[in-house]
Design an enzyme around this catalytic site. Structure first.
Site, PDB file in Angstrom:
ATOM      1  CB  VAL A  11      -0.947  -0.022   1.221  1.00 15.19           C
ATOM      2  CG1 VAL A  11      -1.656   1.318   1.392  1.00 15.19           C
ATOM      3  CG2 VAL A  11      -1.975  -1.140   1.066  1.00 15.19           C
ATOM      4  N   GLY A 272     -14.458 -21.113  -6.037  1.00 15.41           N
ATOM      5  CA  GLY A 272     -13.111 -21.659  -6.201  1.00 15.41           C
ATOM      6  C   GLY A 272     -12.618 -22.341  -4.946  1.00 15.41           C
ATOM      7  CB  CYS A 279      -6.188  -8.031   2.479  1.00 16.61           C
ATOM      8  SG  CYS A 279      -4.788  -7.087   1.877  1.00 16.61           S
ATOM      9  NE  ARG A 346       2.148 -10.836   1.827  1.00 16.59           N
ATOM     10  CZ  ARG A 346       2.024  -9.519   1.986  1.00 16.59           C
ATOM     11  NH1 ARG A 346       2.136  -8.986   3.187  1.00 16.59           N
ATOM     12  NH2 ARG A 346       1.780  -8.734   0.952  1.00 16.59           N
TER      13      ARG A 346
END
Ligand code: UGA
Length: 479
Positions: A11, A272, A279, A346
């Site tokens: 970010v 999926g 996040c 991640r």
């Protein structure tokens, strides 16, 4: 405007670079000396479209890099905090980096600054920020605090930043409101979009970015609630996919049907293997803890998390059902990143699934366009190999698994793929193909929330045992 951005992660770096693109003088700060050295040299540590161009367009001119918070505060009118807020053991956001930065800012403030929280934080963080600044010696009239949550996605971060659906500004005083409004003016008055050098956007974008001004607490809540809502949409469609699978319906048709109601919308309704990334998993947990602290049990979020985890185990069951036993089987895996267009691994569902397959004795040959170096750091076993392209990954495999929604995985040369595999079985965790297309190309095709597709020419003994317990449809094979 002179802007400091403290924290050069996803970010922070994107924000710093885009603020420079909007015409501001920006100092991007990080405590990681190696990262700052890399950026000063024009290298970008993350894989993100348009970021290298913009770094090089503005580096050394409107965009500088530093490791000193004091220098950054001293040279700026607005100080954005964009440091990490990782998940702590209890599930809540660990705000120790934010606190440490606030302490440093407090001792560096000499004239008036607006301190803006941009990391994803729980509601009331601005309040704590204000207290910390005061406790550490900042005069009450030398600063104000604001919240300006960021909604960019990895992979489309630069265009998400420059062409936002909306900007959210949480302010409790006029000075912050006016400063933040002028920072974003090139977007809200549309002048940026008229510049010849503007980063292009394909698709619908507002001619002038809408801006929503709220109080700080509401802005903080908007961020957590947005991520939780999107995660809920994904878990919802995955739950419906499981019903569709049982009855032999097609979740893609169901999802299009639901999504065409404008109150619902088609986005984030792709079934999926569940959401991952840095996040959603962290933010849904953290928001649930925020609710707990407000004496509210947010059971809906508990279920969102449960459905998401279950989606991985259901996929693993599909693999076991399709292959019977896993020990010694060779699996071609397409995708390591938590989603397409990023090298970020991640909380990647792909990595979680691969780890279980390896534990159960399978050999994995994996391919991802950019995430292999990062995956190598965490998947430490001698039963995983890395390929240089999808076909090499699939070569000699008992089954091909699609785990990340990279565009190139949706455009494979199926004839070529069919010619390299040992057995023509594809287990697609991202629904990138139409079942009949795969069956026509000669594959037994398992996907999410849709019947198994089987080429007509194939006959399995005891197939009524439900091609392995899922509803199945036969399709004529061409070629
Ligand atoms: C997410 C939000 O979309 C951003 O708005 C937000 O700013 C960001 O988190 C953040 O808080 O920083 P991101 O994590 O980059 O962005 O990725 P998404 O595109 O949201 O995807 C998250 C996960 O959901 C991926 O694993 C993706 O494969 C999965 N997903 C997404 C689905 O399984 N189905 C969908 O329909 C959409």
């Amino acid at each position: 405007m002179r802007i400091a951005v403290i924290g050069s992660g996803y970010v922070g770096l994107v924000a710093a670079v885009c603020f420079a693109e909007l015409g501001h003088d920006v100092l991007s700060v990080d405590s990681d000396h190696d990262k700052i050295a890399l950026l000063r040299g024009g290298q970008v540590p993350i894989h993100e479209r348009f970021l290298p161009e913009l770094v090089n367009r503005h580096r050394g001119k409107r965009l500088c890099f530093s490791t000193s918070v004091t220098e950054a505060v001293d040279q700026s009118d607005a100080v954005f905090i964009t440091v990490g807020t990782p998940q702590s053991e209890t599930g809540e956001a660990d705000l120790s980096f934010v606190e440490a930065v606030a302490q440093e800012i407090a001792s560096a403030i000499s004239d008036f600054k607006v301190i803006i929280e941009k990391s994803t934080v729980p509601v009331r963080t601005c309040e704590s920020l204000r207290k910390t600044l005061l406790l550490n010696g900042a005069r009450p009239d030398s600063f104000s605090v604001a919240s300006n949550p960021e909604f960019l996605r990895e992979g489309t971060a630069v265009t998400d930043f420059l062409y936002p659906d909306r900007l959210v500004i949480g302010v409790d005083d006029a000075a912050s409101a006016s400063l933040l409004s002028s920072i974003y003016r090139p977007l809200t008055d549309g002048s940026y979009y008229r510049q010849e050098s503007a980063i292009p956007f394909v698709g619908y974008a507002h001619a002038q970015a809408p801006i929503i001004v709220t109080d700080t607490k509401s802005a903080e809540l908007i961020k957590h609630a947005s991520n939780a809502f999107l995660a809920m949409k994904i878990s919802f469609i995955n739950a419906v996919a499981n019903i569709a699978e049982f009855v032999g319906a097609d979740i893609e048709q169901v999802s299009a049907g639901i999504g065409s109601d404008s109150r619902i919308g088609t986005k984030f309704l792709n079934a999926g293997i569940g959401y991952g990334g840095s996040c959603f998993p962290k933010d849904v947990q953290a928001f649930r803890v925020v609710a707990e602290h407000c004496n509210y049990e947010f059971g809906l979020l508990t279920e969102v998390i449960r459905v998401n985890a279950e989606q991985r185990s259901r996929f693993l069951k599909k693999v076991r059902n399709a292959l019977w036993t896993l020990r010694g089987k060779r699996l071609g895996v397409l995708g390591l990143a938590f989603k397409g267009d990023t090298d970020d691994i991640r909380e990647s569902p792909a990595l979680e699934i691969i780890s279980v397959l390896l534990k159960e004795g399978a050999y994995v040959c994996a391919y991802d366009p950019v995430a292999i170096p990062k995956a190598k750091e965490v998947l430490d076993t001698n039963r995983i190999f890395y390929a240089t392209d999808p076909y090499t990954a699939a070569s000699g495999c008992d089954a091909v698994l699609i785990l990340t929604e990279w565009k190139q995985f949706a455009q494979l040369d199926l004839e070529k793929l069919r010619s390299v595999v040992k057995h023509p079985i594809v287990i697609d965790g991202r629904n990138l193909y139409r079942p009949q297309e795969m069956a026509r190309a000669g594959f037994v095709y398992h996907s999410i929330g849709r019947p198994v597709a089987i080429p007509e020419c194939m006959s399995f003994d005891g197939e009524s045992d439900s091609m392995h317990r899922e509803s199945a449809i036969r399709f004529a094979t061409t070629g």
